[in-house]
Design a protein around this motif. Structure first.
Motif, PDB file in Angstrom:
ATOM      1  N   SER A  46      51.280 -95.354 -11.886  1.00 16.56           N
ATOM      2  CA  SER A  46      50.708 -96.348 -10.769  1.00 16.56           C
ATOM      3  C   SER A  46      50.986 -97.654 -11.204  1.00 16.56           C
ATOM      4  CB  SER A  46      49.318 -96.269 -10.353  1.00 16.56           C
ATOM      5  OG  SER A  46      48.973 -97.031  -9.285  1.00 16.56           O
TER       6      SER A  46
ATOM      7  N   ASP B 108      37.663 -96.639 -10.755  1.00 10.29           N
ATOM      8  CA  ASP B 108      38.394 -96.400  -9.495  1.00 10.29           C
ATOM      9  C   ASP B 108      37.418 -96.016  -8.307  1.00 10.29           C
ATOM     10  OD1 ASP B 108      40.673 -96.809 -11.044  1.00 10.29           O
ATOM     11  OD2 ASP B 108      40.894 -94.740 -11.221  1.00 10.29           O
TER      12      ASP B 108
ATOM     13  N   MET C 165      46.815 -97.583  -4.139  1.00 12.60           N
ATOM     14  CA  MET C 165      47.539 -96.584  -4.856  1.00 12.60           C
ATOM     15  C   MET C 165      47.820 -95.286  -4.078  1.00 12.60           C
ATOM     16  SD  MET C 165      47.247 -93.216  -6.367  1.00 12.60           S
ATOM     17  CE  MET C 165      45.719 -93.296  -6.893  1.00 12.60           C
TER      18      MET C 165
ATOM     19  N   GLY D  89      37.337-101.013  -9.306  1.00 15.15           N
ATOM     20  CA  GLY D  89      38.710-100.800  -9.186  1.00 15.15           C
ATOM     21  C   GLY D  89      39.144-100.192  -7.797  1.00 15.15           C
TER      22      GLY D  89
ATOM     23  N   GLN E  51      42.199-101.268  -5.697  1.00 15.68           N
ATOM     24  CA  GLN E  51      43.428-100.903  -6.340  1.00 15.68           C
ATOM     25  C   GLN E  51      43.727 -99.352  -6.249  1.00 15.68           C
ATOM     26  OE1 GLN E  51      41.034-102.849  -7.789  1.00 15.68           O
ATOM     27  NE2 GLN E  51      42.073-104.637  -8.463  1.00 15.68           N
ATOM     28  N   PHE E  52      42.668 -98.671  -6.262  1.00 16.73           N
ATOM     29  CA  PHE E  52      42.928 -97.205  -6.163  1.00 16.73           C
ATOM     30  C   PHE E  52      43.215 -96.877  -4.884  1.00 16.73           C
ATOM     31  CE2 PHE E  52      41.330 -92.897  -5.422  1.00 16.73           C
ATOM     32  CZ  PHE E  52      41.795 -92.281  -6.554  1.00 16.73           C
TER      33      PHE E  52
ATOM     34  N   LYS F 264      50.109-100.143  -9.094  1.00 12.27           N
ATOM     35  CA  LYS F 264      48.867-100.472  -8.242  1.00 12.27           C
ATOM     36  C   LYS F 264      47.654-100.563  -9.357  1.00 12.27           C
ATOM     37  CE  LYS F 264      50.922-101.163  -4.258  1.00 12.27           C
ATOM     38  NZ  LYS F 264      50.981-102.195  -3.726  1.00 12.27           N
ATOM     39  N   VAL F 265      47.510 -99.485 -10.134  1.00  8.62           N
ATOM     40  CA  VAL F 265      46.215 -99.395 -10.844  1.00  8.62           C
ATOM     41  C   VAL F 265      46.343 -99.759 -12.551  1.00  8.62           C
ATOM     42  CG1 VAL F 265      44.513 -97.543 -11.746  1.00  8.62           C
ATOM     43  CG2 VAL F 265      45.324 -97.699  -9.185  1.00  8.62           C
TER      44      VAL F 265
END
Length: 293
Positions: free
Chosen positions: A51, A127, A146, A139, A142-143, A53-54
């Motif tokens: 990922s 996450d 994703m 997070g 961001q998760f 994004k993460v």
């Protein structure tokens, strides 16, 4: 290079090419000793998702419905399981039995796994949270990005899915992440199942739900399940969510609270999943019921 070594390398290359080919059934993948491919209730696919994004890699396990290959024109609901390291081997076979006994529609089951439980590998504490206990940013945004921008497009590009029937399932802190997904990404999932959700220090289980809801067409479900023997502070927060949120009818989802009599924090995830899925797929009482066993 000896002939034996060359032969071994060729076999490794061939297996590697097979493993990254277009989506296949377990029967098309070499069955290695001890492999998950020997478990037909989990048969489907696997891929690693790196990922952007993460900034980490996730292990994605996919269980395909029974009869998937023999029904090439049929599309299926997709169930995304957080904490797939443990929830995928638990709920994927359960869904098959629910299909047999409850006439539950078959579904594609996707487990989102970290690859281990050790700190530094398993990052659910980042996450699945908007903020840490120390107040540092979590997070979760961001998760969720994703899921929306990387995983879901890949799943829907590889398999015959029904985008109108996406479901996300989470347990404990993962249940909290399900509620975040509902509020921060409304419309991304049709069904949301939060089993014994963890709570945040400030927002508890609300994540803004006490504010005016998103202006969306009413569709889908937001379901919180709670075991009557869950940890006291989590049970109390879940009951507060029931009284404050579950009875409202101004959300874009059908909000439900499901009581699991005698249920504990983690061991009754299967019961929670079954009860919530039965509600979403036509086994439910009329709206307004605050608990359903």
């Amino acid at each position: 290079m000896t002939n034996s070594l060359a032969s071994d390398l060729c076999r490794l290359v061939a297996f590697g090419l097979l493993a990254v080919a277009s989506p296949t059934s377990a029967q098309q993948v070499e069955r290695k000793v001890g492999s998950i491919a020997h478990l037909p209730a989990l048969a489907g696919d696997y891929f690693a998702l790196s990922s952007e994004k993460v900034g980490r890699t996730f292990h994605i396990y996919v269980r395909l419905p029974e009869g998937y290959e023999s029904n090439p024109k049929q599309s299926y609901p997709v169930v995304y399981l957080l904490d797939g390291d443990s929830t995928f081997p638990m709920l994927a076979p359960l869904h098959l039995f629910m299909h047999y006994d409850d006439q539950m529609p078959e579904a594609i089951i996707v487990g989102i796994a970290y690859g281990g439980f050790k700190p530094g590998v398993n990052m659910r504490h980042i996450d699945f949270r908007m903020a840490s206990d120390e107040g540092k940013p979590g997070g979760a945004p961001q998760f969720l990005s994703m899921l929306e921008g990387e995983l879901i497009p890949r799943i829907e590009g590889r398999f015959r899915t029904d985008p109108a029937r996406r479901i996300i399932v989470g347990q404990s802190r993962g249940g909290s992440a399900v509620l975040q997904a509902a509020w921060l990404k409304p419309g991304l999932f049709w069904g949301h199942i939060a089993s014994n959700p963890g709570r945040e220090p400030d927002t508890k289980l609300l994540f803004g739900m006490d504010l005016p809801p998103p202006n969306m067409q009413r569709d889908g479900y937001l379901i919180v399940t709670s075991g009557s023997r869950d940890r006291d502070y989590l049970r109390g927060t879940a009951l507060a969510w029931r009284d404050r949120i579950a009875s409202r009818d101004d959300f874009p989802w059908d909000t439900r609270f499901v009581d699991i009599p005698g249920g504990t924090h983690a061991a009754d995830l299967g019961n929670a999943y079954r009860a919530a899925m039965r509600i979403m797929f036509d086994k439910a009482p009329a709206k307004g019921t605050k608990s359903q066993d």
